[in-house]
Write a protein that holds these residues in place. Structure first.
Motif, PDB file in Angstrom:
ATOM      1  N   GLU A   1       0.822  -1.217   0.000  1.00  0.00           N
ATOM      2  CA  GLU A   1       0.000   0.000   0.000  1.00  0.00           C
ATOM      3  C   GLU A   1       0.855   1.266   0.000  1.00  0.00           C
ATOM      4  N   PHE A   2       2.094   1.175   0.510  1.00  0.00           N
ATOM      5  CA  PHE A   2       2.884   2.394   0.694  1.00  0.00           C
ATOM      6  C   PHE A   2       4.225   2.401  -0.041  1.00  0.00           C
ATOM      7  N   VAL A   3       4.761   1.236  -0.434  1.00  0.00           N
ATOM      8  CA  VAL A   3       6.141   1.186  -0.884  1.00  0.00           C
ATOM      9  C   VAL A   3       6.380   2.044  -2.126  1.00  0.00           C
ATOM     10  N   ARG A   4       5.378   2.274  -2.943  1.00  0.00           N
ATOM     11  CA  ARG A   4       5.530   3.110  -4.130  1.00  0.00           C
ATOM     12  C   ARG A   4       4.828   4.460  -3.998  1.00  0.00           C
ATOM     13  N   ALA A   5       4.307   4.746  -2.827  1.00  0.00           N
ATOM     14  CA  ALA A   5       3.582   6.005  -2.607  1.00  0.00           C
ATOM     15  C   ALA A   5       4.464   6.930  -1.785  1.00  0.00           C
ATOM     16  N   GLN A   6       5.374   7.626  -2.456  1.00  0.00           N
ATOM     17  CA  GLN A   6       6.344   8.462  -1.758  1.00  0.00           C
ATOM     18  C   GLN A   6       5.670   9.546  -0.930  1.00  0.00           C
ATOM     19  N   ARG A   7       4.682  10.222  -1.502  1.00  0.00           N
ATOM     20  CA  ARG A   7       4.052  11.320  -0.767  1.00  0.00           C
ATOM     21  C   ARG A   7       3.297  10.814   0.450  1.00  0.00           C
ATOM     22  N   MET A   8       2.592   9.693   0.301  1.00  0.00           N
ATOM     23  CA  MET A   8       1.870   9.132   1.437  1.00  0.00           C
ATOM     24  C   MET A   8       2.850   8.662   2.523  1.00  0.00           C
ATOM     25  N   SER A   9       3.963   8.075   2.107  1.00  0.00           N
ATOM     26  CA  SER A   9       4.959   7.620   3.072  1.00  0.00           C
ATOM     27  C   SER A   9       5.549   8.798   3.836  1.00  0.00           C
ATOM     28  N   ARG A  10       5.800   9.864   3.110  1.00  0.00           N
ATOM     29  CA  ARG A  10       6.345  11.064   3.763  1.00  0.00           C
ATOM     30  C   ARG A  10       5.336  11.661   4.742  1.00  0.00           C
ATOM     31  N   PHE A  11       4.080  11.701   4.344  1.00  0.00           N
ATOM     32  CA  PHE A  11       3.017  12.218   5.200  1.00  0.00           C
ATOM     33  C   PHE A  11       2.901  11.364   6.469  1.00  0.00           C
ATOM     34  N   LEU A  12       2.815  10.052   6.299  1.00  0.00           N
ATOM     35  CA  LEU A  12       2.654   9.160   7.450  1.00  0.00           C
ATOM     36  C   LEU A  12       3.869   9.241   8.380  1.00  0.00           C
ATOM     37  N   SER A  13       5.069   9.263   7.827  1.00  0.00           N
ATOM     38  CA  SER A  13       6.277   9.337   8.649  1.00  0.00           C
ATOM     39  C   SER A  13       6.283  10.617   9.492  1.00  0.00           C
ATOM     40  N   HIS A  14       5.897  11.710   8.875  1.00  0.00           N
ATOM     41  CA  HIS A  14       5.851  12.985   9.599  1.00  0.00           C
ATOM     42  C   HIS A  14       4.841  12.926  10.738  1.00  0.00           C
ATOM     43  N   VAL A  15       3.651  12.436  10.463  1.00  0.00           N
ATOM     44  CA  VAL A  15       2.597  12.384  11.483  1.00  0.00           C
ATOM     45  C   VAL A  15       2.999  11.470  12.637  1.00  0.00           C
TER      46      VAL A  15
END
Length: 731
Positions: free
Chosen positions: A18-32
């Motif tokens: 769900e996340f390995v190719r979604a750079q923006r979502m990964s960045r968002f989740l990591s920040h939160v």
């Protein structure tokens, strides 16, 4: 909330489908997740998220642009999809409730695994606690043999509910220890050992602040302070002092070019005799420094043996070996698989158990125990982080250990029976190498901090000119790599709290973070020939895994991984295959991987690693490490079936070399500095281009050249602090 447990779960999510190719979502989740764990509520406001995550300008108005709200809905949907598709027995469920951007962590009670599971399983992590919320007062009362006052304090707290300790709590309970600097002279002090009666502390001292002096001395000083005695001073590297059980003898290692001598001396430094010779090659997998390394000497309780790290027989393994103090005979206690390394041997108070740290990759290790006679080790921790020293409590029920957690190092206490652990609030961000004294109820430890900075220098008519810092920051910055189009410099930095890949322009502007692994270590960044992609190695699951990532707005995807090391990748000049080294067959060996059909082929001898093709693609250069000797560069034609030959070049540090146009550039230590050398493979001539006076960062491929050959980038150690502190429990 246990931060380590939450961050491990974040890593699992970021590597999911769900996340390995979604750079923006990964960045968002990591920040939160990270800001929620730190209770940094200001960074979780909509406007700040837009600026930090979605690169909106400082004057951005969220009322006119709803990107954060719309992306938050997508993020919540992805988290729900992940929860539905993945392991229902994961201990932590991360959610972001509607109405805010604060992450919540649902920790579920799932039975923990039995101690001693296989090294490649994915166990439930043990419960983490702080002194201020320890449920088991017995661990502290007996484990550390603390006085009645401190035990009573912990006993009262044990009845309280579990809670997150605030900074005030840490300060208050940390105040029960009396903490004072012990050895803070000029230069570096490390590797302490307290005499059995608790009255003396032996340690190593190096005059040069950067640790590049040509010798080190063993110093003895009263634990209460006072004058120091230079006990061992002979112009060699004298390291790792260890008192005998009776306190009348002191063992240490004298490090030479090809071996180390195990020497035992009298308490006064006289009556010295060599017991044995060992091979304890400097480990590239720890950050303890080229001298402290991952070594520790530990006497058996009867004084008949000394346990330490050494090469096992004629094998490439570096395991724990017992050495007879009478005749120097050696016996292998552990034989780690592949290229794993066993470090920091410590015998329990009753002499029946040996504890040690096993490193499976750079900065990735855990604590094991085994019988002093040998056998199958039992794994006690599942931290997958860098252990930086350990020792036993007085009763043998606990192990005090130092571990690197993101960009800090803390001391913890591990209950050997239950696997639970607590953090010692000693107000030190860089603690390592703990040594506990039951006699004095004191704990000596090293406070070590290294800062690595990337520098840039101009090559003008074959000479180094205009050397200056490329980017200034605290922490560790290394592994620079310049894109073939010359527009971008990729490098590793822990400025965000953990080692991540960052991009910048060659002048240091346009700085941006590209990965969000959260640790523990990554590096060897290499650009594709068209500058569109990078490959690198990272360790989110323990062993080194090779990832590929597009240079613009993309998430890294693993392309080579296993229960062994896959590391140090580089591209062919055509971009249709990559080189890498793997330990799948035991020792490191060079492979190629075809990208169109994903076929891998062995191309190098045993010990080969870190390959780079020539600019015309006709030759490939690589390192070969032979057991008991230094690494050297070799050359082979890229044509199938070609035979490789050595070039008689040995870079120091070993990974600091690169292909630059028609030549090879490499560094070579000369006394207390490093020369930059240019080697022409056609004429086989070497020319010294200049001197690099700083100490170069170890264990990283940190020398890179611009495509036009006019600039070099390299990582240097700009600050080192290595002092010894003494913490004493109240009586």
């Amino acid at each position: 909330m246990d931060r380590e447990l939450a961050r491990n779960q974040l890593r699992r999510i970021l590597l999911s489908a769900e996340f390995v190719r979604a750079q923006r979502m990964s960045r968002f989740l990591s920040h939160v997740v990270e800001k929620s764990l730190l209770s940094d509520l200001d960074s979780l406001k909509e406007r700040q998220i837009g600026i930090s995550v979605f690169d909106r300008p400082e004057d951005w108005d969220p009322k006119l642009d709803n990107i954060v709200r719309s992306e938050a809905r997508r993020l919540r949907a992805k988290l729900e999809a992940y929860a539905a598709a993945n392991d229902p027995e994961e201990r932590v469920r991360i959610t972001i409730p509607k109405g805010s951007y604060i992450a919540t962590f649902d920790v579920r009670n799932i039975p923990e695994p039995a101690i001693g599971r296989g090294p490649h399983d994915s166990p439930v992590l043990p419960q983490r606690t702080y002194i201020g919320r320890f449920r088991d007062a017995r661990l502290w009362a007996l484990g550390l043999a603390l006085a009645v006052t401190f035990t009573a304090c912990v006993g009262v707290l044990a009845a309280a509910h579990d809670y997150a300790v605030s900074a005030n709590d840490r300060h208050r309970y940390g105040a029960t220890w009396s903490i004072a600097p012990f050895a803070v002279d000029s230069g570096r002090q490390f590797s302490p050992d307290i005499s059995p009666d608790g009255r003396l502390i032996a340690y190593v001292a190096v005059d040069a602040d950067n640790g590049s002096s040509n010798s080190s001395d063993i110093i003895v000083r009263p634990a209460t302070g006072g004058s120091a005695t230079d006990l061992i001073h002979n112009g060699h590297y004298n390291l790792h002092p260890a008192w005998s059980p009776s306190g009348d003898r002191l063992a240490y290692l004298q490090k030479l070019d090809t071996e180390s001598r195990l020497i035992i001396s009298g308490r006064d430094g006289r009556s010295q005799r060599q017991v044995s010779s060992i091979h304890d090659a400097t480990s590239e997998w720890t950050s303890s420094g080229p001298l402290a390394d991952c070594q520790k000497l530990s006497w058996s309780r009867d004084g008949r043996s000394i346990y330490l790290t050494s090469q096992v027989a004629d094998l490439p393994d570096y395991g724990i070996v017992s050495v007879s103090t009478a005749d120097g005979r050696q016996h292998a206690v552990t034989m780690p698989p592949g290229v794993d390394q066993d470090c920091y041997a410590r015998i329990s108070p009753d002499g029946r158990t040996l504890a040690f740290a096993r490193f499976i990759s750079h900065g990735v290790s855990d604590i094991y125990v085994v019988s002093p006679e040998g056998g199958t080790p039992k794994r006690l921790t599942y931290v997958n982080s860098e252990i930086r020293g350990l020792d036993w409590s007085a009763d043998g029920e606990s192990i005090i250990y130092a571990v690197r957690d993101l960009n800090r190092s803390e001391l913890r206490v591990l209950n050997v029976s239950t696997g639970s652990f607590g953090v010692l609030p000693l107000n030190s961000a860089w603690a390592s190498d703990p040594v506990f004294s039951p006699a004095s109820q004191s704990l000596a430890f090293v406070e070590q901090e290294d800062r690595w900075t990337i520098w840039r220098a101009r090559l003008d008519h074959g000479h180094i000119e205009d050397a200056k810092p490329f980017l200034t920051t605290s922490g560790q910055n290394h592994s620079p790599s310049v894109s073939p189009d010359g527009k971008t410099v990729a490098f590793v930095s822990d400025r965000s709290g953990a080692p991540e890949i960052w991009f910048a322009s060659p002048d240091g502007s346009q700085l941006r973070q590209m990965t969000h692994f959260g640790g523990p270590w990554l590096g060897t960044i290499r650009w594709s020939p068209d500058s569109s992609r990078i490959i690198f190695d990272a360790r989110p699951g323990g062993h080194a895994t090779i990832f590929m990532m597009a240079a613009e707005d993309s998430a890294p995807a693993p392309i080579l991984q296993g229960d062994f090391e896959c590391r140090r990748p580089s591209w062919s000049r055509r971009g249709d295959y990559i080189y890498y080294d793997s330990t799948s067959h035991g020792r490191s060996q060079l492979w190629t991987r075809s990208l169109p059909d994903a076929q891998s082929t062995v191309i190098g001898p045993s010990g080969s690693q870190d390959a780079q093709e020539s600019k015309d693609g006709k030759d490939v250069f690589f390192l070969v490490q032979n057991p008991g000797s230094s690494s050297s560069l070799w050359k082979s034609s890229t044509a199938p079936g070609s035979k490789a030959s050595p070039l008689s070049i040995s870079p120091t540090p070993v990974l600091d070399w690169t292909v630059a146009n028609d030549t090879l550039l490499y560094t070579q230590q000369h006394r207390d500095s490093f020369n930059l050398v240019s080697y022409d493979p056609r004429s086989r001539r070497s020319v010294v281009l200049g001197v690099m006076p700083q100490d170069l960062s170890p264990g990283t491929p940190s020398l890179a050249a611009s495509p036009d050959g006019k600039w070099i980038f390299y990582a240097v150690v700009t600050h080192v602090r290595s002092d010894i502190s003494l913490a004493t429990a109240p009586r």
